[in-house]
Design a protein around this motif. Structure first.
Motif, PDB file in Angstrom:
ATOM      1  N   TYR A  19       0.824  -1.212   0.000  1.00 15.15           N
ATOM      2  CA  TYR A  19       0.000   0.000   0.000  1.00 15.15           C
ATOM      3  C   TYR A  19       0.858   1.263   0.000  1.00 15.15           C
ATOM      4  O   TYR A  19       0.650   2.161  -0.821  1.00 15.15           O
ATOM      5  CB  TYR A  19      -0.933  -0.016   1.224  1.00 15.15           C
ATOM      6  N   ASP A  20       1.827   1.342   0.911  1.00 15.17           N
ATOM      7  CA  ASP A  20       2.626   2.560   1.037  1.00 15.17           C
ATOM      8  C   ASP A  20       3.384   2.869  -0.256  1.00 15.17           C
ATOM      9  O   ASP A  20       3.422   4.017  -0.697  1.00 15.17           O
ATOM     10  CB  ASP A  20       3.596   2.445   2.213  1.00 15.17           C
ATOM     11  N   THR A  21       3.965   1.861  -0.869  1.00 16.45           N
ATOM     12  CA  THR A  21       4.706   2.063  -2.123  1.00 16.45           C
ATOM     13  C   THR A  21       3.767   2.525  -3.230  1.00 16.45           C
ATOM     14  O   THR A  21       4.098   3.441  -3.992  1.00 16.45           O
ATOM     15  CB  THR A  21       5.423   0.766  -2.537  1.00 16.45           C
ATOM     16  N   ARG A  22       2.592   1.927  -3.317  1.00 21.62           N
ATOM     17  CA  ARG A  22       1.627   2.339  -4.348  1.00 21.62           C
ATOM     18  C   ARG A  22       1.197   3.793  -4.155  1.00 21.62           C
ATOM     19  O   ARG A  22       1.104   4.553  -5.125  1.00 21.62           O
ATOM     20  CB  ARG A  22       0.402   1.426  -4.310  1.00 21.62           C
ATOM     21  N   ILE A  23       0.937   4.184  -2.913  1.00 19.47           N
ATOM     22  CA  ILE A  23       0.499   5.563  -2.651  1.00 19.47           C
ATOM     23  C   ILE A  23       1.629   6.540  -2.949  1.00 19.47           C
ATOM     24  O   ILE A  23       1.409   7.586  -3.575  1.00 19.47           O
ATOM     25  CB  ILE A  23      -0.004   5.708  -1.192  1.00 19.47           C
ATOM     26  N   ARG A  24       2.857   6.219  -2.537  1.00 21.49           N
ATOM     27  CA  ARG A  24       3.994   7.106  -2.842  1.00 21.49           C
ATOM     28  C   ARG A  24       4.177   7.250  -4.358  1.00 21.49           C
ATOM     29  O   ARG A  24       4.441   8.350  -4.846  1.00 21.49           O
ATOM     30  CB  ARG A  24       5.270   6.565  -2.207  1.00 21.49           C
ATOM     31  N   ASN A  25       4.024   6.161  -5.094  1.00 18.93           N
ATOM     32  CA  ASN A  25       4.154   6.235  -6.551  1.00 18.93           C
ATOM     33  C   ASN A  25       3.047   7.087  -7.172  1.00 18.93           C
ATOM     34  O   ASN A  25       3.281   7.794  -8.148  1.00 18.93           O
ATOM     35  CB  ASN A  25       4.180   4.834  -7.161  1.00 18.93           C
ATOM     36  N   MET A  26       1.852   7.048  -6.600  1.00 20.38           N
ATOM     37  CA  MET A  26       0.753   7.884  -7.086  1.00 20.38           C
ATOM     38  C   MET A  26       1.088   9.368  -6.891  1.00 20.38           C
ATOM     39  O   MET A  26       0.948  10.178  -7.812  1.00 20.38           O
ATOM     40  CB  MET A  26      -0.545   7.529  -6.350  1.00 20.38           C
ATOM     41  N   PHE A  27       1.572   9.723  -5.702  1.00 24.82           N
ATOM     42  CA  PHE A  27       1.942  11.116  -5.445  1.00 24.82           C
ATOM     43  C   PHE A  27       3.120  11.538  -6.324  1.00 24.82           C
ATOM     44  O   PHE A  27       3.154  12.673  -6.815  1.00 24.82           O
ATOM     45  CB  PHE A  27       2.262  11.334  -3.960  1.00 24.82           C
ATOM     46  N   ALA A  28       4.073  10.639  -6.550  1.00 25.80           N
ATOM     47  CA  ALA A  28       5.214  10.960  -7.414  1.00 25.80           C
ATOM     48  C   ALA A  28       4.749  11.192  -8.854  1.00 25.80           C
ATOM     49  O   ALA A  28       5.249  12.098  -9.539  1.00 25.80           O
ATOM     50  CB  ALA A  28       6.255   9.844  -7.355  1.00 25.80           C
ATOM     51  N   ARG A  29       3.793  10.405  -9.323  1.00 18.25           N
ATOM     52  CA  ARG A  29       3.245  10.622 -10.674  1.00 18.25           C
ATOM     53  C   ARG A  29       2.494  11.942 -10.747  1.00 18.25           C
ATOM     54  O   ARG A  29       2.570  12.653 -11.758  1.00 18.25           O
ATOM     55  CB  ARG A  29       2.342   9.456 -11.080  1.00 18.25           C
ATOM     56  N   LEU A  30       1.765  12.297  -9.679  1.00 15.45           N
ATOM     57  CA  LEU A  30       1.116  13.607  -9.638  1.00 15.45           C
ATOM     58  C   LEU A  30       2.166  14.705  -9.753  1.00 15.45           C
ATOM     59  O   LEU A  30       2.008  15.648 -10.535  1.00 15.45           O
ATOM     60  CB  LEU A  30       0.297  13.767  -8.347  1.00 15.45           C
ATOM     61  N   GLN A  31       3.247  14.576  -9.003  1.00 17.33           N
ATOM     62  CA  GLN A  31       4.304  15.580  -9.031  1.00 17.33           C
ATOM     63  C   GLN A  31       4.897  15.717 -10.438  1.00 17.33           C
ATOM     64  O   GLN A  31       5.076  16.836 -10.935  1.00 17.33           O
ATOM     65  CB  GLN A  31       5.389  15.195  -8.027  1.00 17.33           C
ATOM     66  N   ARG A  32       5.167  14.607 -11.112  1.00 19.24           N
ATOM     67  CA  ARG A  32       5.716  14.654 -12.477  1.00 19.24           C
ATOM     68  C   ARG A  32       4.723  15.282 -13.461  1.00 19.24           C
ATOM     69  O   ARG A  32       5.110  16.041 -14.355  1.00 19.24           O
ATOM     70  CB  ARG A  32       6.108  13.255 -12.949  1.00 19.24           C
ATOM     71  N   THR A  33       3.449  14.966 -13.295  1.00 19.29           N
ATOM     72  CA  THR A  33       2.431  15.527 -14.180  1.00 19.29           C
ATOM     73  C   THR A  33       2.332  17.040 -13.990  1.00 19.29           C
ATOM     74  O   THR A  33       2.259  17.795 -14.964  1.00 19.29           O
ATOM     75  CB  THR A  33       1.070  14.855 -13.925  1.00 19.29           C
ATOM     76  N   LEU A  34       2.328  17.473 -12.749  1.00 18.63           N
ATOM     77  CA  LEU A  34       2.291  18.917 -12.470  1.00 18.63           C
ATOM     78  C   LEU A  34       3.505  19.619 -13.057  1.00 18.63           C
ATOM     79  O   LEU A  34       3.379  20.691 -13.666  1.00 18.63           O
ATOM     80  CB  LEU A  34       2.212  19.163 -10.967  1.00 18.63           C
ATOM     81  N   GLU A  35       4.676  19.037 -12.866  1.00 11.61           N
ATOM     82  CA  GLU A  35       5.895  19.647 -13.405  1.00 11.61           C
ATOM     83  C   GLU A  35       5.827  19.759 -14.924  1.00 11.61           C
ATOM     84  O   GLU A  35       6.256  20.760 -15.488  1.00 11.61           O
ATOM     85  CB  GLU A  35       7.122  18.851 -12.962  1.00 11.61           C
ATOM     86  N   ALA A  36       5.264  18.748 -15.594  1.00 13.12           N
ATOM     87  CA  ALA A  36       5.113  18.808 -17.054  1.00 13.12           C
ATOM     88  C   ALA A  36       4.192  19.942 -17.468  1.00 13.12           C
ATOM     89  O   ALA A  36       4.312  20.480 -18.574  1.00 13.12           O
ATOM     90  CB  ALA A  36       4.591  17.470 -17.581  1.00 13.12           C
ATOM     91  N   ALA A  37       3.274  20.327 -16.571  1.00 15.10           N
ATOM     92  CA  ALA A  37       2.331  21.417 -16.852  1.00 15.10           C
ATOM     93  C   ALA A  37       2.842  22.768 -16.352  1.00 15.10           C
ATOM     94  O   ALA A  37       2.144  23.774 -16.476  1.00 15.10           O
ATOM     95  CB  ALA A  37       0.985  21.109 -16.203  1.00 15.10           C
ATOM     96  N   GLY A  38       4.038  22.791 -15.755  1.00 12.96           N
ATOM     97  CA  GLY A  38       4.592  24.050 -15.253  1.00 12.96           C
ATOM     98  C   GLY A  38       4.163  24.391 -13.840  1.00 12.96           C
ATOM     99  O   GLY A  38       4.303  25.529 -13.402  1.00 12.96           O
ATOM    100  N   ALA A  39       3.644  23.416 -13.108  1.00 12.79           N
ATOM    101  CA  ALA A  39       3.170  23.636 -11.736  1.00 12.79           C
ATOM    102  C   ALA A  39       4.000  22.791 -10.774  1.00 12.79           C
ATOM    103  O   ALA A  39       4.861  22.010 -11.186  1.00 12.79           O
ATOM    104  CB  ALA A  39       1.689  23.274 -11.619  1.00 12.79           C
ATOM    105  N   SER A  40       3.715  22.952  -9.502  1.00 14.92           N
ATOM    106  CA  SER A  40       4.409  22.187  -8.466  1.00 14.92           C
ATOM    107  C   SER A  40       3.389  21.677  -7.451  1.00 14.92           C
ATOM    108  O   SER A  40       2.224  22.087  -7.465  1.00 14.92           O
ATOM    109  CB  SER A  40       5.442  23.073  -7.757  1.00 14.92           C
ATOM    110  N   MET A  41       3.844  20.818  -6.573  1.00 20.14           N
ATOM    111  CA  MET A  41       2.959  20.315  -5.521  1.00 20.14           C
ATOM    112  C   MET A  41       2.462  21.460  -4.643  1.00 20.14           C
ATOM    113  O   MET A  41       1.334  21.421  -4.163  1.00 20.14           O
ATOM    114  CB  MET A  41       3.682  19.261  -4.674  1.00 20.14           C
ATOM    115  N   GLU A  42       3.277  22.480  -4.441  1.00 22.47           N
ATOM    116  CA  GLU A  42       2.872  23.633  -3.632  1.00 22.47           C
ATOM    117  C   GLU A  42       1.712  24.391  -4.271  1.00 22.47           C
ATOM    118  O   GLU A  42       0.989  25.118  -3.587  1.00 22.47           O
ATOM    119  CB  GLU A  42       4.052  24.585  -3.406  1.00 22.47           C
ATOM    120  N   ASP A  43       1.526  24.229  -5.573  1.00 25.15           N
ATOM    121  CA  ASP A  43       0.458  24.926  -6.299  1.00 25.15           C
ATOM    122  C   ASP A  43      -0.885  24.192  -6.250  1.00 25.15           C
ATOM    123  O   ASP A  43      -1.899  24.722  -6.707  1.00 25.15           O
ATOM    124  CB  ASP A  43       0.854  25.115  -7.774  1.00 25.15           C
ATOM    125  N   VAL A  44      -0.908  22.978  -5.709  1.00 28.18           N
ATOM    126  CA  VAL A  44      -2.143  22.191  -5.672  1.00 28.18           C
ATOM    127  C   VAL A  44      -3.128  22.853  -4.710  1.00 28.18           C
ATOM    128  O   VAL A  44      -2.811  23.132  -3.557  1.00 28.18           O
ATOM    129  CB  VAL A  44      -1.878  20.727  -5.251  1.00 28.18           C
TER     130      VAL A  44
END
Length: 168
Positions: free
Chosen positions: A65-90
Motif C-alpha cells: 500500500y505505502d509504495t503504491r500511494i507514494r508512486n501515485m503522489f510521485a506521478r502527480l508531481q511529475r504531471t504537475l511539473e510537465a504542466a509548469g506547476a508544483s505540488m505547492e500549487d495544488v
C-alpha cells in the motif's frame, strides 16, 4: 464642457468593448503517458491559463500500500511539473478509496494515507475530498486521485483562520 461629455462617453463605451484574451487549452502529456491520450482518449492533465486539472492517477505500481500511494503522489508531481506547476500549487485533491468499507477501516487507511500525503504536502494543505468506492479502473490500485493546481499559487500562501469569538 459640451465637448468633454461626448468625449468621456466615447471613452467609456470604447472601454466596454475590450475583451479579455481567451486562455489556451493545453493538453499536457508527461513522459510515458502517451497511451492515456492516444489509446484511452483522455488527457493526463489540461492547463487552461494558470489552472491545471490533473486526471485521476491510480496508486501504483508497488508491492504494498505505502509504495503504491507514494508512486501515485510521485506521478502527480511529475504531471504537475510537465504542466509548469508544483505540488505547492495544488489547491484541491479528490481521492477515491476502494478498500475501506466502514468508518473504522477509513480511519485506519487515512492514518496511512495522510502520513504519505504529509511527505508531499508538508504545509499549505490543499482542499480535499475523500470518497469511498467499490471499484477502480486500474487493477490492484487501492486509491485513485485527481488534483487541481494554480501555477504560482504556492508562492503566495496565506492560511486564514476564523477569529475566536470575543470574550464578554
Amino acid at each position: 464642457m459640451r465637448f468633454l461629455l461626448p468625449a468621456l462617453a466615447a471613452t467609456l463605451l470604447g472601454a466596454g468593448c475590450a475583451t479579455a484574451p481567451v486562455p489556451t487549452k493545453t493538453i499536457v502529456i508527461p513522459a510515458g503517458a502517451d497511451a492515456a491520450y492516444d489509446t484511452w482518449h483522455y488527457a493526463p492533465a489540461v492547463r487552461v491559463g494558470d489552472t491545471v486539472y490533473v486526471s485521476g492517477i491510480p496508486a501504483g505500481p508497488g508491492d504494498d500500500y505505502d509504495t503504491r500511494i507514494r508512486n501515485m503522489f510521485a506521478r502527480l508531481q511529475r504531471t504537475l511539473e510537465a504542466a509548469g506547476a508544483s505540488m505547492e500549487d495544488v489547491v484541491e485533491i479528490t481521492s477515491f478509496h476502494k478498500e475501506p468499507k466502514d468508518t473504522a477501516s477509513f480511519d485506519a487507511e487515512f492514518e496511512r494515507f495522510f502520513a504519505i500525503h504529509k511527505e508531499y504536502f508538508p504545509s499549505g494543505y490543499p482542499a480535499s475530498t475523500i470518497v469511498g468506492t467499490t471499484a477502480l479502473l486500474a487493477e490492484g490500485a487501492p486509491v485513485e486521485m485527481r488534483a487541481v493546481a494554480v501555477v504560482g499559487a504556492g508562492k503566495h500562501l496565506v492560511v486564514q483562520r476564523a477569529k475566536p469569538p470575543a470574550v464578554k
